[in-house]
Design a protein around this motif. Structure first.
Motif, PDB file in Angstrom:
ATOM      1  N   VAL A   1      42.094 -36.768 -21.349  1.00 34.60           N
ATOM      2  CA  VAL A   1      40.639 -35.642 -20.232  1.00 34.60           C
ATOM      3  C   VAL A   1      41.577 -35.318 -19.284  1.00 34.60           C
ATOM      4  N   ARG A   2      40.935 -34.616 -18.554  1.00 33.33           N
ATOM      5  CA  ARG A   2      41.716 -34.632 -17.186  1.00 33.33           C
ATOM      6  C   ARG A   2      40.600 -34.380 -16.490  1.00 33.33           C
ATOM      7  N   GLY A   3      40.744 -34.486 -14.808  1.00 37.52           N
ATOM      8  CA  GLY A   3      40.239 -34.081 -13.556  1.00 37.52           C
ATOM      9  C   GLY A   3      39.374 -34.854 -13.670  1.00 37.52           C
ATOM     10  N   GLU A   4      38.047 -33.873 -13.207  1.00 38.98           N
ATOM     11  CA  GLU A   4      36.744 -34.454 -13.710  1.00 38.98           C
ATOM     12  C   GLU A   4      36.155 -34.219 -14.454  1.00 38.98           C
ATOM     13  N   ASP A   5      35.521 -32.921 -14.785  1.00 35.74           N
ATOM     14  CA  ASP A   5      34.520 -32.863 -15.776  1.00 35.74           C
ATOM     15  C   ASP A   5      34.730 -33.250 -17.089  1.00 35.74           C
ATOM     16  N   SER A   6      36.001 -33.180 -17.645  1.00 33.25           N
ATOM     17  CA  SER A   6      35.727 -33.828 -19.052  1.00 33.25           C
ATOM     18  C   SER A   6      36.183 -34.880 -18.842  1.00 33.25           C
ATOM     19  N   LEU A   7      36.640 -36.039 -18.043  1.00 40.12           N
ATOM     20  CA  LEU A   7      36.220 -37.321 -17.942  1.00 40.12           C
ATOM     21  C   LEU A   7      34.981 -37.755 -17.911  1.00 40.12           C
ATOM     22  N   VAL A   8      34.194 -36.636 -17.077  1.00 43.92           N
ATOM     23  CA  VAL A   8      32.841 -37.315 -17.661  1.00 43.92           C
ATOM     24  C   VAL A   8      32.666 -37.068 -19.145  1.00 43.92           C
ATOM     25  N   ARG A   9      32.367 -36.422 -19.587  1.00 48.94           N
ATOM     26  CA  ARG A   9      32.542 -35.383 -20.680  1.00 48.94           C
ATOM     27  C   ARG A   9      32.945 -37.050 -21.385  1.00 48.94           C
ATOM     28  N   ALA A  10      33.823 -37.606 -21.570  1.00 51.94           N
ATOM     29  CA  ALA A  10      34.908 -37.773 -22.160  1.00 51.94           C
ATOM     30  C   ALA A  10      34.222 -39.668 -22.467  1.00 51.94           C
ATOM     31  N   LEU A  11      33.705 -39.664 -20.801  1.00 51.24           N
ATOM     32  CA  LEU A  11      32.683 -41.562 -20.852  1.00 51.24           C
ATOM     33  C   LEU A  11      31.595 -40.647 -21.880  1.00 51.24           C
ATOM     34  N   LEU A  12      30.965 -39.448 -21.131  1.00 56.09           N
ATOM     35  CA  LEU A  12      29.450 -39.243 -22.264  1.00 56.09           C
ATOM     36  C   LEU A  12      29.081 -39.285 -23.634  1.00 56.09           C
ATOM     37  N   ALA A  13      30.927 -39.190 -24.543  1.00 58.49           N
ATOM     38  CA  ALA A  13      31.214 -39.001 -25.706  1.00 58.49           C
ATOM     39  C   ALA A  13      31.223 -40.445 -26.103  1.00 58.49           C
ATOM     40  N   GLY A  14      31.743 -41.679 -25.436  1.00 59.34           N
ATOM     41  CA  GLY A  14      31.257 -42.605 -25.817  1.00 59.34           C
ATOM     42  C   GLY A  14      33.337 -42.752 -26.669  1.00 59.34           C
TER      43      GLY A  14
END
Ligand code: TRH
Length: 360
Positions: free
Chosen positions: A263-276
């Motif tokens: 993932v990259r940037g900001e929003d997809s990082l957060v989504r990847a974290l929340l995805a687990g």
């Protein structure tokens, strides 16, 4: 906290998709929390794939940036309770002047004015979060904005997280998604998604995948162009296919379905974290290399083991050398670390709830 307030969110698209991605997510989550939102954006074109129903959503008005300077438009608008200027964009002067005049005429207070900043795990963030910034000149002279810093720890503004996210993830049909997107994935093969800029180690990753049962799903735009370029120098190809643009929920589906996400940037990082799911982050590169400290701070927060630190430094071009092979031990370490981080995030107060607490 008041119940149904009107929010003006201002967004200029600098480059890539994160500015609009974050602003749209914020808009939608505020609406879902019972608020009314006007989203002013200078280039809404990416909403066509990121949020195809954006223009028909109840409680949300997507408005062209230029209209915020049109006297004829301004006269028709009720004043908002909250202004949010995202990522350092500047609210058009005519808009500010109009609503200052309205406030003077009606003896109303200024709206709560939020300066929404970029996400960082650096330790200065809790110190800066919530600080006031008095306006010294221009039509809003004498008014005050507040800095709002999203973040990973207590004392920051938290992260955007929908209230129905867990339920959505639990009802997601992962097997069907994988079957649809990689019907021939061999036993033991990993499904890997790629959303990145132009990482120095991309040719090494592609070479690592050659001859393996793994399948790489490449997102459109810069990632696809980077892969096509890197493949030109290779005699053998890994298993890969290109994905079309999807809406933000479809992007989550991809993160939930894959065994490893880039993932990259900001929003997809957060989504990847929340995805687990295990992930590698390509941070948005800044000219002065300010992103190096930002990446290290994030790796500290996530308590990254050495293998993960090395992978991030090489992927982000901060360290030369071999791209570390992502074998089962490294992936296992990555999973443990991401799952623990995810658990911390689900216990924290989300960004919209925190933002609403700042609104008087
Ligand atoms: O596109 P980005 O690189 O955005 C960046 C960062 O936000 C960076 O901090 C900022 O300074 C810069 O833009 C200007 O990556 P990001 O933040 O992950 O945003 C991508 C958005 O696009 C995210 O909301 C997910 C969405 N998306 C989809 O909805 N569907 C898709 O198919 C794809 C590929 C992305």
């Amino acid at each position: 906290m008041q119940s149904r307030q009107l929010w003006d969110i201002f967004c200029t698209v600098i480059d890539n998709h994160g500015d609009l991605g974050v602003c749209w997510r914020l808009t939608r989550q505020l609406r879902d929390a019972g608020q009314r939102v006007r989203l002013w954006v200078d280039d809404a074109s990416a909403l066509a794939w990121m949020a195809p129903t954006a223009h028909q959503e109840p409680g949300i008005e997507v408005r062209p940036w230029a209209d915020a300077s049109q006297a004829s438009t301004l006269q028709t608008l009720p004043p908002a309770d909250v202004w949010v200027e995202a990522f350092g964009c500047e609210i058009p002067e005519a808009f500010m002047a109009h609503f200052v005049e309205c406030a003077v005429t009606t003896r109303a207070q200024q709206p709560t004015w939020i300066n929404l900043e970029y996400l960082s795990a650096e330790d200065w963030v809790p110190r800066m979060h919530g600080l006031p910034s008095p306006i010294m000149s221009g039509p809003t002279k004498g008014w005050t904005k507040k800095f709002f810093y999203p973040g990973f720890t207590e004392g920051t503004g938290g992260l955007l997280r929908e209230t129905d996210l867990l339920a959505r993830q639990q009802s997601f049909d992962r097997a069907a998604w994988r079957q649809q997107h990689s019907p021939h994935l061999a036993p033991g093969g990993l499904l890997i998604s790629l959303f990145c800029y132009e990482p120095a180690a991309l040719p090494q990753l592609l070479a690592e995948l050659v001859g393996t049962p793994h399948h790489l799903l490449v997102t459109p735009g810069r990632p696809l162009a980077a892969v096509q370029q890197a493949l030109q120098g290779m005699t053998e190809q890994p298993n890969w296919s290109a994905l079309p643009f999807t809406d933000q929920n479809g992007f989550d589906d991809m993160l939930w379905a894959c065994d490893l996400n880039f993932v990259r940037g900001e929003d997809s990082l957060v989504r990847a974290l929340l995805a687990g799911q295990p992930f590698i982050w390509h941070i948005y590169p800044q000219d002065d290399n300010a992103h190096h400290a930002k990446l290290e701070a994030f790796l500290d927060w996530i308590q990254a083991p050495d293998s993960l630190r090395k992978a991030h430094r090489v992927w982000n071009g901060m360290e030369a050398g071999e791209w570390p092979a992502l074998g089962s031990t490294a992936l296992g370490d990555l999973t443990v670390c991401v799952q623990a981080a995810r658990q911390r995030l689900f216990q924290a107060t989300d960004l919209v709830s925190q933002l609403r607490l700042l609104v008087v």
